[in-house]
Design an enzyme around this catalytic site. Sequence first.
Site, PDB file in Angstrom:
ATOM      1  CG  PHE A  22       0.011  -0.558   8.369  1.00 37.48           C
ATOM      2  CD1 PHE A  22      -1.374  -1.088   8.899  1.00 37.48           C
ATOM      3  CD2 PHE A  22      -0.186  -0.452   6.969  1.00 37.48           C
ATOM      4  CE1 PHE A  22      -2.381  -1.489   8.270  1.00 37.48           C
ATOM      5  CE2 PHE A  22      -1.463  -0.803   6.124  1.00 37.48           C
ATOM      6  CZ  PHE A  22      -2.427  -1.303   6.961  1.00 37.48           C
ATOM      7  CB  ALA A  56       0.877   6.542  10.358  1.00 40.18           C
ATOM      8  CB  VAL A  81       0.269   6.620   5.541  1.00 42.22           C
ATOM      9  CG1 VAL A  81      -1.287   6.296   5.374  1.00 42.22           C
ATOM     10  CG2 VAL A  81       0.695   6.931   6.641  1.00 42.22           C
ATOM     11  CB  ILE A  82       0.891   3.101   0.709  1.00 42.11           C
ATOM     12  CG1 ILE A  82       2.252   2.876   1.321  1.00 42.11           C
ATOM     13  CG2 ILE A  82       0.812   2.577  -0.714  1.00 42.11           C
ATOM     14  CD1 ILE A  82       3.059   1.867   1.024  1.00 42.11           C
ATOM     15  CB  THR A  86      -5.708   2.786   2.457  1.00 39.94           C
ATOM     16  OG1 THR A  86      -4.780   1.920   2.302  1.00 39.94           O
ATOM     17  CG2 THR A  86      -6.041   2.820   3.753  1.00 39.94           C
ATOM     18  CG  HIS A  88      -8.738   4.122   6.797  1.00 42.61           C
ATOM     19  ND1 HIS A  88      -8.459   3.248   6.132  1.00 42.61           N
ATOM     20  CD2 HIS A  88      -8.136   3.948   7.947  1.00 42.61           C
ATOM     21  CE1 HIS A  88      -7.932   2.087   6.736  1.00 42.61           C
ATOM     22  NE2 HIS A  88      -7.598   2.509   7.879  1.00 42.61           N
TER      23      HIS A  88
HETATM   24  N1  INI Z   1      -1.089   2.644   8.994  1.00 42.47           N
HETATM   25  C1  INI Z   1      -0.087   2.808   8.266  1.00 42.47           C
HETATM   26  O1  INI Z   1       0.869   3.292   9.209  1.00 42.47           O
HETATM   27  N2  INI Z   1       0.164   3.101   7.080  1.00 42.47           N
HETATM   28  C2  INI Z   1      -1.098   2.770   6.308  1.00 42.47           C
HETATM   29  O2  INI Z   1      -0.921   2.799   5.087  1.00 42.47           O
HETATM   30  C3  INI Z   1      -2.160   2.311   6.963  1.00 42.47           C
HETATM   31  N3  INI Z   1      -3.425   2.087   6.078  1.00 42.47           N
HETATM   32  O3  INI Z   1      -3.401   1.906   4.943  1.00 42.47           O
HETATM   33  O4  INI Z   1      -4.505   1.639   6.886  1.00 42.47           O
HETATM   34  C4  INI Z   1      -2.170   2.433   8.389  1.00 42.47           C
HETATM   35  N4  INI Z   1      -3.423   2.032   9.030  1.00 42.47           N
HETATM   36  C5  INI Z   1      -3.301   1.742  10.407  1.00 42.47           C
HETATM   37  C6  INI Z   1      -3.477   2.795  11.289  1.00 42.47           C
HETATM   38  O5  INI Z   1      -2.117   3.565  11.362  1.00 42.47           O
HETATM   39  C7  INI Z   1      -3.710   2.382  12.740  1.00 42.47           C
HETATM   40  O6  INI Z   1      -2.863   1.167  13.332  1.00 42.47           O
HETATM   41  C8  INI Z   1      -5.079   1.731  12.905  1.00 42.47           C
HETATM   42  O7  INI Z   1      -6.208   2.506  12.436  1.00 42.47           O
HETATM   43  C9  INI Z   1      -5.626   1.386  14.500  1.00 42.47           C
HETATM   44  O8  INI Z   1      -5.558   2.573  15.020  1.00 42.47           O
END
Ligand code: INI
Length: 155
Positions: A22, A56, A81-82, A86, A88
């Site tokens: 991501f 993450a 993680v931005i 978002t 969540h």
């Molecule tokens: N994962 C990230 O690493 N960075 C993000 O900014 C992010 N946002 O914005 O949602 C993000 N989401 C995905 C999360 O880590 C999981 O892969 C997903 O929820 C599936 O379990």
Amino acid sequence: MNEIAGNFIKCEGRYAIVAGRFNHFITDKLIEGALDAFSRHGISDDDVDLVWVPGAFEMPFAVRKLIRTGKYASVITLGAVIRGATPHFDYVAGECASGIARLNAESDIPIVFGVLTTDTIEQAIERAGSKAGNKGADAAMTALEMVSLASQIGD
Ligand code: INI
């Protein structure tokens, strides 16, 4: 007084990087920074395994599995993680950070938190090799220092 501190000399071993796909354009820069810092301290690319996870949130799982192999001197986590749009953000960033913190506290090898948690993409870019340095390189340096510290403290 006997003072113990990590250095960057006694930190040979195998290292793993857990990278979040991501925001991969940021993660790629963090990986570049980490590999550069490693190689300038005697850890070649051949000594590093790069493990990709979707985001993450998946990092603690992958780190736990890597620890259990017994192959690594340290595992570092790199991602971004931005907050942006978002909703969540807090769950993803919080669960990742607390999962990594727990593994670091409980495992015999240092686990390093190199995940950017920023409000904007611009802030993430600043920390991925532009004006605020490269947090991937910082994470690699932290891993080296902690591996050295662990070897000096002993079991
Ligand atoms: N994962 C990230 O690493 N960075 C993000 O900014 C992010 N946002 O914005 O949602 C993000 N989401 C995905 C999360 O880590 C999981 O892969 C997903 O929820 C599936 O379990």
